[in-house]
Design an enzyme around this catalytic site. Structure first.
Site, short mmCIF file in Angstrom:
data_model
loop_
_atom_site.label_atom_id
_atom_site.label_comp_id
_atom_site.label_asym_id
_atom_site.label_seq_id
_atom_site.Cartn_x
_atom_site.Cartn_y
_atom_site.Cartn_z
N GLY C 14 0.83 -1.21 0.00
CA GLY C 14 0.00 0.00 0.00
C GLY C 14 0.86 1.25 0.00
CE LYS C 82 -5.17 -9.13 -2.34
NZ LYS C 82 -6.19 -9.69 -1.45
N GLY C 109 6.43 -2.56 3.48
CA GLY C 109 6.10 -2.93 4.85
C GLY C 109 6.58 -4.34 5.15
CG ASP C 135 -0.73 -0.58 9.63
OD1 ASP C 135 -1.59 0.30 9.82
OD2 ASP C 135 -0.93 -1.56 8.90
N GLY C 178 -5.23 -0.23 11.03
CA GLY C 178 -4.52 -1.00 12.05
C GLY C 178 -5.18 -2.35 12.27
NE ARG C 179 -7.75 -5.45 7.47
CZ ARG C 179 -7.30 -5.02 6.28
NH1 ARG C 179 -6.05 -5.21 5.91
NH2 ARG C 179 -8.13 -4.40 5.47
CG HIS C 277 -9.11 4.23 0.66
ND1 HIS C 277 -8.27 3.17 0.45
CD2 HIS C 277 -10.36 3.73 0.59
CE1 HIS C 277 -8.99 2.07 0.24
NE2 HIS C 277 -10.26 2.39 0.32
NE ARG C 280 -3.18 2.10 2.51
CZ ARG C 280 -2.13 1.60 3.19
NH1 ARG C 280 -1.01 2.27 3.21
NH2 ARG C 280 -2.22 0.46 3.81
#
Lengths: 356, 356, 356, 356
Positions: C14, C82, C109, C135, C178-179, C277, C280
């Site tokens: 991301g 991904k 990341g 994150d 923040g997963r 969004h 970001r």
């Protein structure tokens, strides 16, 4: 046979936020709607002298598809503040012809537009003007490109200075642009919470300021004050008590600092902040982007309609065309002494010169 | 014998930036110029029902001499969005009388002002209105309190989303406020560089959007797109190709996302961003502060002049009074299909519904 | 004979603010100091598969001499979130060889860096990593590219939402990214004045929140509250009182809204805002520009020194190199239950889950 | 019997953003966790002389429940820049006793902290220091309150000035704070895209600047340049070519302007912008709020633990206590000639004095 109309565009005078947004709108509309060739003329009229153009096609400055012209202050075409333009009228008119321009859109303040107006009359150009100036002193239009951003920039600075003035019980004198017109100081001063606003149109007296500062302290227990002063503010003749420093040698703000230091028996803690060039810069506000876009679109339509010698203007909540001659004969537009914002400032208890 | 005029002030409906700036101007001018007692009515008309007032004196909220009302969004008086107000007319009119108000200034959008107008007629109040709404849909005024800040807030969000959309070759669908009027989406969309703007006044078709996105990609090699959609945008009847989600169950933006995902054969990477409540908040812009201050000052002068049933309005570059009845009969003000900003959007190549 | 070292650079995962600033530093230092050829690999590892490069020379994106890479969020190289990267290891390694790369700098990341680390080991690449993530969950570095801007963006949104929550006596529940790690919610919540902060690392209970809201109202006469919740926050098992909506079906914020609406006997006025969004995007802050620039410079020097398998890191106030293997084995970095900011939040009276 | 511990807090020296955030954290933690009485001492040590205190209770400055201390720059307690403090040591120590203080938290830069350290030793006070300074020159801590906001303010100004410099092909010389330490110029210059950075620690030569400007123009076709100069920058002895103006009479930026005007044969269009007091103001950034909050919390805990003569510091990514004596013996902290940011600036092709 010339197939495509060739439209020139130039930016003249001091830069301001929103110029690139005008250029973007002119390019988009000229190409998409009318299929014209749009040519940027670099460095205002200098580009005509040097027969230079900057190609302007749709998305030509895009970075990864993002159009930077929307967000960038300044002008991608370059500009010059002044020049010996009128000594070279013939050469400028030859330049226009050599570049094979069919029409020209010029973005400028009242000074630049006056020069361009002379050129278009003599050269018999098809010419449409778009007003830009952080001074907001172009007549016959409620809005100009660049003013809204400049006011917001000054208000942001006033917020910062208010915190520090309040922390130290200081009088902060903030000098802003405005040689002959005080719109910028007036609008930013009201929006930024100034205690004193000094503009060229309404002479002030040192005694008046000192009395106001004393009242703030004694009656309202305010221990700090913010004075916004246009660089061209005018002091009433016999007002100076103590002339250590002469305007313009030291600047208007420093002059006032010296004077009120004296009238306070040297007790006030006074600081000067000259905002300077930051007032011209910055990412344009939403309103400046809208005004710039609407003006750019309107100017292209005026060209398409065969108009010339007109200026795109914002009047009665709409975009209209006004005669450039009429605009210039009434510019620079001063703040009227009974302007509703002058009366608003007084209503809030702001000292705004001897009118009060 | 009552010595001092008692002026009430209340804020009604959804909050927006600039309300506190109005209150500040009313308090300053009412006290400094007219020596009135100014009373805040908490939570709109609820304060009348409960006979509550908040004392408003000059500098009463100052912190170290700094007046926070200039910089704080929202309303220090509190507000309510709606209420069973009109079921309690008698009680509200008693409340006004019990608080011994001589006049009232009410700040609200067209819904709130309609209620207050009924009350003032029945109660024979001296009442002046000030328009506020981020939707900009109050008639007979070029400017309202709160709109300029909301447009800038959305433009700031569009800037952020554009960077991330461009980085990932995404279609970003951004839902903004506007149930029945599209001024916010229209202005922010143009200023923020949107590719598609969908407003309630001009129905759109899914096919039209898909065709436009394909053209951006194929003709201009743009690999991302920004769609700004008002929450109340309307799709042309037979336009849906694939109805996985029904507005309003999933929101207008999500509906469009599902539809264009389908029409792109699931190839587009589409994201939805619903801006929501952040659009109401924020430190007011310079323009909203100026409009709020000028309206507050004008409203006080109208009260002093014995006027009632009027609204402070910005027309022809000036602050004027208009009859509240006239305002309400023409509100909510919709975006005209031939509005110059609609035409400007089209001129820039933005898809803005079937009108194009 | 190959004269010039060929350095590839790619951005993966991301996007976030500061990626372009890293690219700018790598290009400047690589060319000016070492005279290398710097090649951008578009869309992360996809560019390797497709054997594509973007030429990166000094000032190559300049607009009128202004380098947009400093101010633009996102990544000029494009990225993908991904991909089936690891199914195509052989092809990726062939791509690296075909592009004749001598070394590669990868910005990502912990997920992206893990993939790149496998590739560099198998392919025997010279590889240096730079950590980026809003994150902030990459281990062994005090700072990562993008985090500071994201925190400031959220704080700005919290400021806006606080004004509107206070005006209407509302509980505003703000969902942030923040997963699995709560750094963003924790930092932004403290800096933005939240009353409740919910992060994945510390389970919360609905009862705990309700009790805290009641205390704010009853003891401190606060009539509004701000709850900041990470999307991956975890509720203690038996805490739900009323399960109208199941996470993740409706989102964490909506779940909490439903629950506390119930525990307040439907008396609270609760709103949800999912920031999405916009977190970001944005122009990078000064700190993110400094971190990005320093990391870019350090990565180039590490390549020049023949290092590989290292990550540029900020430790003890300096830029250092750490082994990428060590980083990955400790990532994602969670907020420790005794983290000084967790203790700071508690000290301010913020509810931060059952740890308190 | 005195039931409650009485904790004093004062802010000393020039104001900066984040001071109020420290005060807020100290008040919250001192009252909520320890049930102390927290007393603000107005105007730094002057408040001790005058035996004045400002009551600080939880939520005492709240406006409609919003705590303004989080967002307001400056200091609600007031400050003084300097004073004849050390001539009145006995009186100051009496003031501390008369106010019945059990402990004191002092927020200041290295100058203020040195004075407070002497007082606490002589007076045998329990004293904890918190470092604040936009100059970032306090030793033994990676972060101080106020620096991050100041850097961002300057970067914002540099962005504005870059647009206008680029539009007019100008050299813009921007003078920033920093009498003896150049951290501010160094960080803001790198983050803001400066071409030249001049700091007190590394002497520059006029010839070096002129050569660099020529190279930008001739080699990179850059037609403008941004020079960031700390007010205390030092010119190498024999470097002046043309001494029209003597520092400090006209300021460092004006001196450089005159010199490079000469070395360019009067061909360069050069402007000077002295940023001045706006660098101290502004709403604190997220990082300054976090640092301020964490330091305030830590200082209270240090008091509770019986510590004295310590300073809250940010080291190795954590908040720690360091001995104030050690801090002061190493302050002001200068930029080391081999500081990684100096090397980073060089790596980007920035002229940063004769070290390069």
């Amino acid at each position: 046979m010339k197939l495509q109309k060739r439209l020139g565009i130039l930016t003249s005078g001091g830069d301001c936020p929103g110029l690139n947004t005008v250029i973007r709108a002119v390019v988009s509309h000229g190409i998409l709607t009318y299929d014209w060739k749009v040519l940027g003329i670099p460095y205002a009229t200098k580009g005509l002298l040097e027969r230079k153009t900057i190609p302007l096609s749709l998305h030509s400055f895009d970075l990864r598809g993002i159009d930077p012209l929307l967000n960038m202050g300044g002008t991608i075409l370059g500009s010059i503040n002044k020049g010996d333009t009128l000594n070279q009228i013939d050469e400028l008119i030859c330049g226009y012809r050599d570049l094979e321009l069919d029409a020209l859109i010029g973005i400028g303040g009242d000074g630049s537009l006056a020069i361009l107006n002379k050129l278009q009359i003599i050269g018999n150009w098809q010419f449409i003007a778009i007003p830009k100036t952080i001074d907001n002193d172009v007549a016959l239009t409620d809005r100009v490109v660049g003013f809204d951003t400049a006011v917001n920039t000054i208000v942001d600075s006033l917020n910062r200075l208010t915190f520090t003035a309040a922390s130290h019980d200081r009088v902060m004198i903030v000098e802003v642009m405005g040689r002959s017109a005080g719109h910028l100081a007036l609008c930013a001063g009201i929006a930024g919470g100034a205690d004193v606003i000094l503009i060229p149109e309404i002479p002030y007296s040192i005694k008046g300021i000192c009395k106001h500062l004393a009242e703030l302290r004694d009656k309202w227990e305010r221990r700090f004050a913010i004075i916004v002063v246009a660089e061209g503010a005018k002091v009433a003749d016999d007002s100076s008590l103590y002339k250590s420093c002469q305007t313009p040698n030291c600047g208007m703000a420093q002059y006032i600092a010296d004077e009120i230091h004296h009238c306070s028996n040297n007790k006030l803690d006074i600081r000067v902040s000259v905002l300077g060039h930051i007032q011209r810069g910055g990412i344009p506000t939403a309103l400046d982007r809208l005004v710039a876009t609407a003006f750019g679109k309107a100017a292209v339509d005026l060209i398409a309609a065969g108009e010339s010698g007109k200026m795109a203007a914002w009047r009665d909540g709409q975009v209209k065309a006004v005669a450039l001659d009429d605009v210039l004969s009434q510019s620079p537009l001063h703040v009227a002494k009974n302007h509703y914002l002058v009366e608003t400032a007084s209503a809030l208890g702001i000292y705004i010169g001897n009118g009060r």
